[in-house]
Write a protein that holds these residues in place. Structure first.
Motif, short mmCIF file in Angstrom:
data_model
loop_
_atom_site.label_atom_id
_atom_site.label_comp_id
_atom_site.label_asym_id
_atom_site.label_seq_id
_atom_site.Cartn_x
_atom_site.Cartn_y
_atom_site.Cartn_z
N ARG A 116 48.49 45.07 36.59
CA ARG A 116 48.58 45.31 38.02
C ARG A 116 48.72 43.97 38.72
O ARG A 116 48.18 42.97 38.29
CB ARG A 116 47.33 46.02 38.52
CG ARG A 116 47.14 47.38 37.88
CD ARG A 116 45.91 48.07 38.40
NE ARG A 116 44.72 47.29 38.10
CZ ARG A 116 43.56 47.41 38.72
NH1 ARG A 116 43.43 48.29 39.68
NH2 ARG A 116 42.53 46.69 38.38
N CYS A 117 49.44 43.97 39.80
CA CYS A 117 49.64 42.73 40.55
C CYS A 117 49.17 42.93 41.99
O CYS A 117 49.23 44.03 42.54
CB CYS A 117 51.12 42.33 40.56
SG CYS A 117 51.75 41.98 38.93
N ALA A 118 48.73 41.86 42.56
CA ALA A 118 48.33 41.91 43.97
C ALA A 118 49.56 41.63 44.82
O ALA A 118 50.45 40.89 44.44
CB ALA A 118 47.25 40.87 44.24
N ALA A 119 49.57 42.24 45.98
CA ALA A 119 50.70 42.06 46.90
C ALA A 119 50.49 40.79 47.71
O ALA A 119 50.50 40.81 48.93
CB ALA A 119 50.83 43.28 47.79
N ALA A 160 34.19 36.62 46.02
CA ALA A 160 34.80 35.35 45.63
C ALA A 160 36.31 35.43 45.72
O ALA A 160 37.00 34.44 45.52
CB ALA A 160 34.39 34.98 44.21
N TYR A 161 36.84 36.65 46.01
CA TYR A 161 38.28 36.87 46.04
C TYR A 161 38.75 37.24 47.44
O TYR A 161 37.98 37.74 48.27
CB TYR A 161 38.67 38.02 45.10
CG TYR A 161 38.28 37.81 43.66
CD1 TYR A 161 38.41 36.57 43.04
CD2 TYR A 161 37.79 38.85 42.91
CE1 TYR A 161 38.07 36.38 41.71
CE2 TYR A 161 37.45 38.70 41.57
CZ TYR A 161 37.59 37.45 40.98
OH TYR A 161 37.25 37.29 39.67
N CYS A 162 40.07 37.06 47.67
CA CYS A 162 40.68 37.56 48.90
C CYS A 162 40.74 39.08 48.80
O CYS A 162 40.51 39.66 47.73
CB CYS A 162 42.07 36.95 49.10
SG CYS A 162 43.24 37.35 47.78
N THR A 163 41.08 39.77 49.87
CA THR A 163 41.06 41.23 49.88
C THR A 163 41.99 41.84 48.84
O THR A 163 41.57 42.74 48.11
CB THR A 163 41.39 41.76 51.29
OG1 THR A 163 40.42 41.22 52.21
CG2 THR A 163 41.35 43.27 51.36
N PRO A 164 43.26 41.38 48.69
CA PRO A 164 44.11 42.00 47.64
C PRO A 164 43.55 41.79 46.23
O PRO A 164 43.60 42.71 45.41
CB PRO A 164 45.45 41.30 47.80
CG PRO A 164 45.46 40.78 49.19
CD PRO A 164 44.04 40.47 49.52
N LEU A 168 42.20 44.48 43.47
CA LEU A 168 42.82 44.41 42.15
C LEU A 168 41.77 44.34 41.05
O LEU A 168 41.93 44.90 39.99
CB LEU A 168 43.75 43.19 42.06
CG LEU A 168 44.48 42.99 40.76
CD1 LEU A 168 45.49 44.11 40.54
CD2 LEU A 168 45.18 41.65 40.74
N SER A 169 40.66 43.66 41.34
CA SER A 169 39.61 43.50 40.33
C SER A 169 38.74 44.74 40.18
O SER A 169 37.97 44.85 39.23
CB SER A 169 38.74 42.29 40.65
OG SER A 169 38.03 42.51 41.85
#
Length: 191
Positions: A116-119, A160-164, A168-169
């Motif tokens: 899967r990839c983040a947009a 620790a991550y951005c919203t996308p 994704l995680s």
């Protein structure tokens, strides 16, 4: 000569290397010559001399004395090569051993997983360039010489991550049994 006037036994090859008394070693030779096993010989020596030798001690002492290992424990080597008709069916003793062999698993070709990839287009920031509010989602490192970079976009609050990359995680197909609604989190934060 040693300082005390006695003979220095450090160069004597027949010096006792352990706490076995010479009469114990002689008894061990005697019992093994009679065909006793090492454990039986150890028990006989223990009862005769009131000692506490184990089978392993008797075995080690017999080896140091050059009495060799117990011939009953040595596997017999074949004297001639096996004939082709000897290879056919397993013997009764071999059939039990062959039943314990694990079957070799059949490996099927596995299709590579579609990731899967983040947009979002990552900024590919190195670890040393990351700031406290930057997304720490890693990129690269698939090969041994690949450099690992990080997304670097502004982080989602509480992650620790951005919203996308946060979404994704998480597994979007199976929601967690312990999922907490954001409304409940907001209520706890204000309290």
């Amino acid at each position: 000569m040693s300082v005390s006037g006695g003979v220095d036994k450090s160069k004597d090859n027949k010096m006792e290397l352990s706490n076995w008394a010479p009469e114990h070693s002689d008894a061990l030779r005697e019992f093994l010559a009679k065909g006793m096993s090492h454990s039986e010989a150890a028990r006989a020596i223990n009862s005769r001399f009131n000692t506490f030798y184990t089978r392993s001690a008797a075995l080690g002492r017999a080896r140091r004395l050059g009495l060799g290992a117990d011939d009953r424990l040595q596997p017999s080597m074949p004297t001639k090569p096996a004939d082709l008709h000897d290879i056919g069916e397993p013997r009764a003793s071999e059939s039990r051993a062959s039943a314990l062999v694990w079957p070799v698993p059949l490996f099927k070709a596995i299709k590579p997983l579609k990731l899967r990839c983040a947009a979002i287009e990552p900024r590919h920031i190195s670890l040393t360039e990351l700031e406290s509010g930057d997304c720490r989602y890693p990129y690269g490192g698939d090969e041994e010489s690949d450099v690992i970079t990080f997304c670097g976009h502004p982080r989602r609050p509480g992650s620790a991550y951005c919203t996308p990359h946060f979404h994704l995680s998480r597994n979007p197909v199976v929601p967690s049994d312990h999922a907490v609604s954001t409304a409940l989190l907001r209520m706890l934060e204000t309290a």
